[in-house]
Design an enzyme around this catalytic site. Structure first.
Site, PDB file in Angstrom:
ATOM      1  N   CYS A  82      -7.348  11.975  29.249  1.00  0.00           N
ATOM      2  CA  CYS A  82      -8.010  13.242  28.879  1.00  0.00           C
ATOM      3  C   CYS A  82      -8.666  13.938  30.075  1.00  0.00           C
ATOM      4  CB  CYS A  82      -9.030  13.004  27.785  1.00  0.00           C
ATOM      5  SG  CYS A  82      -8.332  12.198  26.328  1.00  0.00           S
ATOM      6  N   HIS A 114     -14.113  18.527  27.815  1.00  0.00           N
ATOM      7  CA  HIS A 114     -12.966  17.971  27.090  1.00  0.00           C
ATOM      8  C   HIS A 114     -13.234  18.061  25.593  1.00  0.00           C
ATOM      9  CE1 HIS A 114      -9.921  15.470  25.537  1.00  0.00           C
ATOM     10  NE2 HIS A 114     -10.692  14.411  25.339  1.00  0.00           N
ATOM     11  N   ASN A 146      -8.135  16.669  19.292  1.00  0.00           N
ATOM     12  CA  ASN A 146      -8.162  16.209  20.679  1.00  0.00           C
ATOM     13  C   ASN A 146      -6.735  16.234  21.228  1.00  0.00           C
ATOM     14  OD1 ASN A 146      -8.292  14.793  23.067  1.00  0.00           O
ATOM     15  ND2 ASN A 146      -9.550  13.133  22.260  1.00  0.00           N
TER      16      ASN A 146
HETATM   17  N1  ACO Z   1     -11.898   8.637   7.111  1.00  0.00           N
HETATM   18  C1  ACO Z   1     -12.820   8.015   6.352  1.00  0.00           C
HETATM   19  N2  ACO Z   1     -13.488   6.933   6.771  1.00  0.00           N
HETATM   20  C2  ACO Z   1     -13.231   6.469   8.006  1.00  0.00           C
HETATM   21  C3  ACO Z   1     -12.299   7.077   8.858  1.00  0.00           C
HETATM   22  C4  ACO Z   1     -11.600   8.206   8.353  1.00  0.00           C
HETATM   23  N3  ACO Z   1     -10.696   8.864   9.088  1.00  0.00           N
HETATM   24  N4  ACO Z   1     -12.261   6.395  10.010  1.00  0.00           N
HETATM   25  C5  ACO Z   1     -13.156   5.414   9.915  1.00  0.00           C
HETATM   26  N5  ACO Z   1     -13.746   5.442   8.698  1.00  0.00           N
HETATM   27  C6  ACO Z   1     -14.754   4.568   8.153  1.00  0.00           C
HETATM   28  C7  ACO Z   1     -14.796   3.223   8.835  1.00  0.00           C
HETATM   29  O1  ACO Z   1     -13.823   2.359   8.289  1.00  0.00           O
HETATM   30  C8  ACO Z   1     -16.205   2.770   8.524  1.00  0.00           C
HETATM   31  O2  ACO Z   1     -16.227   2.268   7.218  1.00  0.00           O
HETATM   32  P1  ACO Z   1     -17.150   0.983   6.847  1.00  0.00           P
HETATM   33  O3  ACO Z   1     -18.562   1.414   7.149  1.00  0.00           O
HETATM   34  O4  ACO Z   1     -16.863   0.775   5.402  1.00  0.00           O
HETATM   35  O5  ACO Z   1     -16.676  -0.136   7.730  1.00  0.00           O
HETATM   36  C9  ACO Z   1     -17.005   4.068   8.524  1.00  0.00           C
HETATM   37  O6  ACO Z   1     -16.048   5.122   8.387  1.00  0.00           O
HETATM   38  C10 ACO Z   1     -17.826   4.270   9.771  1.00  0.00           C
HETATM   39  O7  ACO Z   1     -16.991   3.959  10.875  1.00  0.00           O
HETATM   40  P2  ACO Z   1     -17.487   4.192  12.328  1.00  0.00           P
HETATM   41  O8  ACO Z   1     -16.387   3.888  13.298  1.00  0.00           O
HETATM   42  O9  ACO Z   1     -18.817   3.518  12.531  1.00  0.00           O
HETATM   43  O10 ACO Z   1     -17.718   5.757  12.264  1.00  0.00           O
HETATM   44  P3  ACO Z   1     -18.478   6.668  13.303  1.00  0.00           P
HETATM   45  O11 ACO Z   1     -19.530   7.417  12.616  1.00  0.00           O
HETATM   46  O12 ACO Z   1     -18.823   5.905  14.538  1.00  0.00           O
HETATM   47  O13 ACO Z   1     -17.346   7.694  13.685  1.00  0.00           O
HETATM   48  C11 ACO Z   1     -15.669   8.169  15.340  1.00  0.00           C
HETATM   49  C12 ACO Z   1     -16.101   7.243  14.207  1.00  0.00           C
HETATM   50  C13 ACO Z   1     -15.530   9.575  14.801  1.00  0.00           C
HETATM   51  C14 ACO Z   1     -14.331   7.683  15.866  1.00  0.00           C
HETATM   52  C15 ACO Z   1     -16.764   8.110  16.422  1.00  0.00           C
HETATM   53  O14 ACO Z   1     -16.996   6.793  16.833  1.00  0.00           O
HETATM   54  C16 ACO Z   1     -16.407   8.928  17.589  1.00  0.00           C
HETATM   55  O15 ACO Z   1     -16.466  10.134  17.535  1.00  0.00           O
HETATM   56  N6  ACO Z   1     -16.037   8.291  18.736  1.00  0.00           N
HETATM   57  C17 ACO Z   1     -15.510   8.971  19.858  1.00  0.00           C
HETATM   58  C18 ACO Z   1     -14.078   8.756  19.773  1.00  0.00           C
HETATM   59  C19 ACO Z   1     -13.275   9.906  20.262  1.00  0.00           C
HETATM   60  O16 ACO Z   1     -13.584  11.073  20.170  1.00  0.00           O
HETATM   61  N7  ACO Z   1     -12.161   9.521  20.802  1.00  0.00           N
HETATM   62  C20 ACO Z   1     -11.239  10.447  21.276  1.00  0.00           C
HETATM   63  C21 ACO Z   1     -10.555   9.883  22.408  1.00  0.00           C
HETATM   64  S1  ACO Z   1     -11.688   9.612  23.677  1.00  0.00           S
HETATM   65  C22 ACO Z   1     -11.590  10.847  24.678  1.00  0.00           C
HETATM   66  O17 ACO Z   1     -10.915  11.791  24.442  1.00  0.00           O
HETATM   67  C23 ACO Z   1     -12.433  10.751  25.874  1.00  0.00           C
END
Ligand code: ACO
Length: 319
Positions: free
Chosen positions: A113, A246, A276
Site C-alpha cells: 500500500c 493511504h 482499500n
Molecule cells: N462482518 C461482521 N463481523 C465481523 C467482520 C465482518 N466483515 N469481520 C470480523 N467480524 C467480527 C469478528 O469475527 C469479531 O467477532 P467476535 O467478537 O465474535 O470474535 C468482531 O467482528 C470484532 O472483530 P475485530 O477484529 O476485533 O474487529 P475490529 O473492531 O478490530 O475491526 C478491522 C476489524 C476493521 C479489520 C480493524 O481491525 C481494522 O480496521 N484494522 C486495520 C486493517 C486494515 O485496514 N487493513 C487494510 C490493509 S492494511 C493497509 O492497507 C496498511
C-alpha cells in the site's frame, strides 16, 4: 537546477460495483458493521478479462491527456502493484506495450500500500537527475484476485482500481521532499504468504492480516513520517492544505489526522467509494481532489502511505 512537478493526474475504477449489501449475500456481515468499522460503502471489482495493466492503461491515458503530452514523450514508467499481471515480465512492461511506446525504462515497485509513494519518490530522483523529462507513475491493483471470499475479516476491506500521475521536469519545485521507510520485522502481520514452487502454490495465496496490529502500526507511522518530513522541507503542519493518506480505513485516517492535529476538512477521504485499493488508493484520491477542484495551484499536499512489509513513507507536493 531541475525540479519535478506533477503535470497531470488520472484514475480508473472498473465498471462492476460491489456494495456492502452485495457482500451480505456472500459472507456473514452487515452494511452497518462494515461502515462503522471501516467507512467503506462499496468497492469496484475488475472484470474477469481485465488485468492490472488494463486498469493502469485507462488511468495513464487520463494522466497523459491532463499533462498535455503524448505517450511517446514518456521517458520512464513505474508501476506500483502488489497484484501484477503475471510473475514476470513486469506490469510496467505490459503497460508500456499497451501504450504503444517502446525504449524507455519500465519497472514495477512492490511496496504494497506504500507502493505509489515509493514509486513517486523514485521517479522524482530520476527526473531531477535529468534522466527524463516526463515520468509516468502508476498505482494499479486487482486485489479481488488475492482475497479469500469466505473470510469476512478481509474480503470486505479491499477493491480494484488504478491511479496515475505524469511527473515532469520543471523550473519551479513541485515535489518538495520525500521520506521512505521499511521494517521487515513486521512481515507477518499483513501478507499473502503463499509461494509458487515447482508448479504449485504452497501456503495461502490470500491476504492474511492481524487487523488490530495493522491498525495501531499504521496510525503511528503515518503521523510520524509526516512529522519527520515537514521540518526537512522547512514546513510545519499549518503549511499543509491537504493530507492524502493511504485509503485503508476511515478510522485509521481519522486517528492519523487527530494525531497530526489536522481537521478532517483538510483530509481527502475516498475509501468509502472504492475500499482499500492498496497502491492505487493515494493516486485515486489525488485525482479525485484535483478534478473536483479542491486542490488548487499553489496548495501544499502531503501524500502518506503505509503497507505490508511493513513499508511507509510520505511525499510533499506543491501544486
Ligand atoms: N462482518 C461482521 N463481523 C465481523 C467482520 C465482518 N466483515 N469481520 C470480523 N467480524 C467480527 C469478528 O469475527 C469479531 O467477532 P467476535 O467478537 O465474535 O470474535 C468482531 O467482528 C470484532 O472483530 P475485530 O477484529 O476485533 O474487529 P475490529 O473492531 O478490530 O475491526 C478491522 C476489524 C476493521 C479489520 C480493524 O481491525 C481494522 O480496521 N484494522 C486495520 C486493517 C486494515 O485496514 N487493513 C487494510 C490493509 S492494511 C493497509 O492497507 C496498511
Amino acid at each position: 537546477m531541475i525540479h519535478s512537478r506533477i503535470a497531470g493526474t488520472g484514475s480508473y475504477l472498473p465498471a462492476k460495483v460491489l456494495t456492502n449489501a452485495d457482500l451480505e449475500q456472500i459472507v456473514e456481515t452487515s452494511d452497518d458493521w462494515i461502515q462503522s468499522r471501516t467507512g467503506i460503502r462499496q468497492r469496484h471489482i475488475a472484470a474477469d478479462d481485465e488485468l492490472g495493466s488494463d486498469l493502469a492503461l485507462h488511468a495513464s491515458k487520463a494522466a497523459i491527456a491532463a499533462a498535455g503530452i503524448d505517450a511517446a514523450d514518456i521517458g520512464l514508467i513505474i508501476v506500483a502493484t502488489t497484484t501484477p499481471d503475471m510473475i514476470f515480465p513486469s506490469t510496467a512492461c505490459a503497460l508500456q506495450a499497451k501504450l504503444g511506446v517502446a525504449g524507455c525504462p519500465a519497472f514495477d515497485v512492490q511496496a504494497v500500500c506504500s507502493g505509489f509513494v515509493y514509486a513517486l519518490a523514485t521517479a522524482d530522483l530520476y527526473v531531477r537527475a535529468g534522466h527524463c523529462k516526463h515520468a509516468l507513475v502508476v498505482g494499479a491493483e486487482v486485489y479481488s484476485r488475492i482475497l479469500d471470499w469466505t473470510d469476512r475479516g478481509t474480503c470486505v476491506l479491499f477493491g480494484d482500481g488504478a491511479g496515475a500521475v505524469v511527473l515532469s521536469a520543471a523550473e519551479e519545485p513541485g515535489i518538495l521532499g520525500a521520506r521512505l521507510h521499511a521494517d521487515g520485522a513486521h512481515l507477518g502481520i499483513l501478507s499473502v504468504p503463499g509461494q509458487v514452487r515447482n508448479g504449485v502454490v504452497t501456503g495461502s495465496p490470500f491476504v492474511t492480516m492481524e487487523g488490530n496490529a495493522v491498525f495501531r502500526f499504521a496510525v503511528r507511522v503515518l503521523a510520524d513520517v509526516v512529522d519527520e518530513l515537514l521540518p526537512a522541507c522547512n514546513l510545519t503542519r499549518a503549511d499543509i492544505d491537504w493530507l492524502i493518506p493511504h485509503q485503508a480505513n476511515v478510522r485509521i485516517i481519522e486517528a492519523t489526522a487527530k494525531r497530526l492535529g489536522m481537521p478532517m476538512d483538510k483530509v481527502v477521504v475516498t475509501v468509502g467509494m472504492h475500499g482499500n485499493t492498496s497502491a492505487a488508493s493515494i493516486p485515486l484520491a489525488l485525482d479525485c481532489a484535483v478534478r473536483d477542484g479542491r486542490i488548487q495551484r499553489g496548495h501544499r499536499v502531503i501524500l502518506a502511505g503505509v503497507g505490508g512489509g511493513f513499508t511507509w513513507g510520505a511525499v510533499v507536493v506543491r501544486w
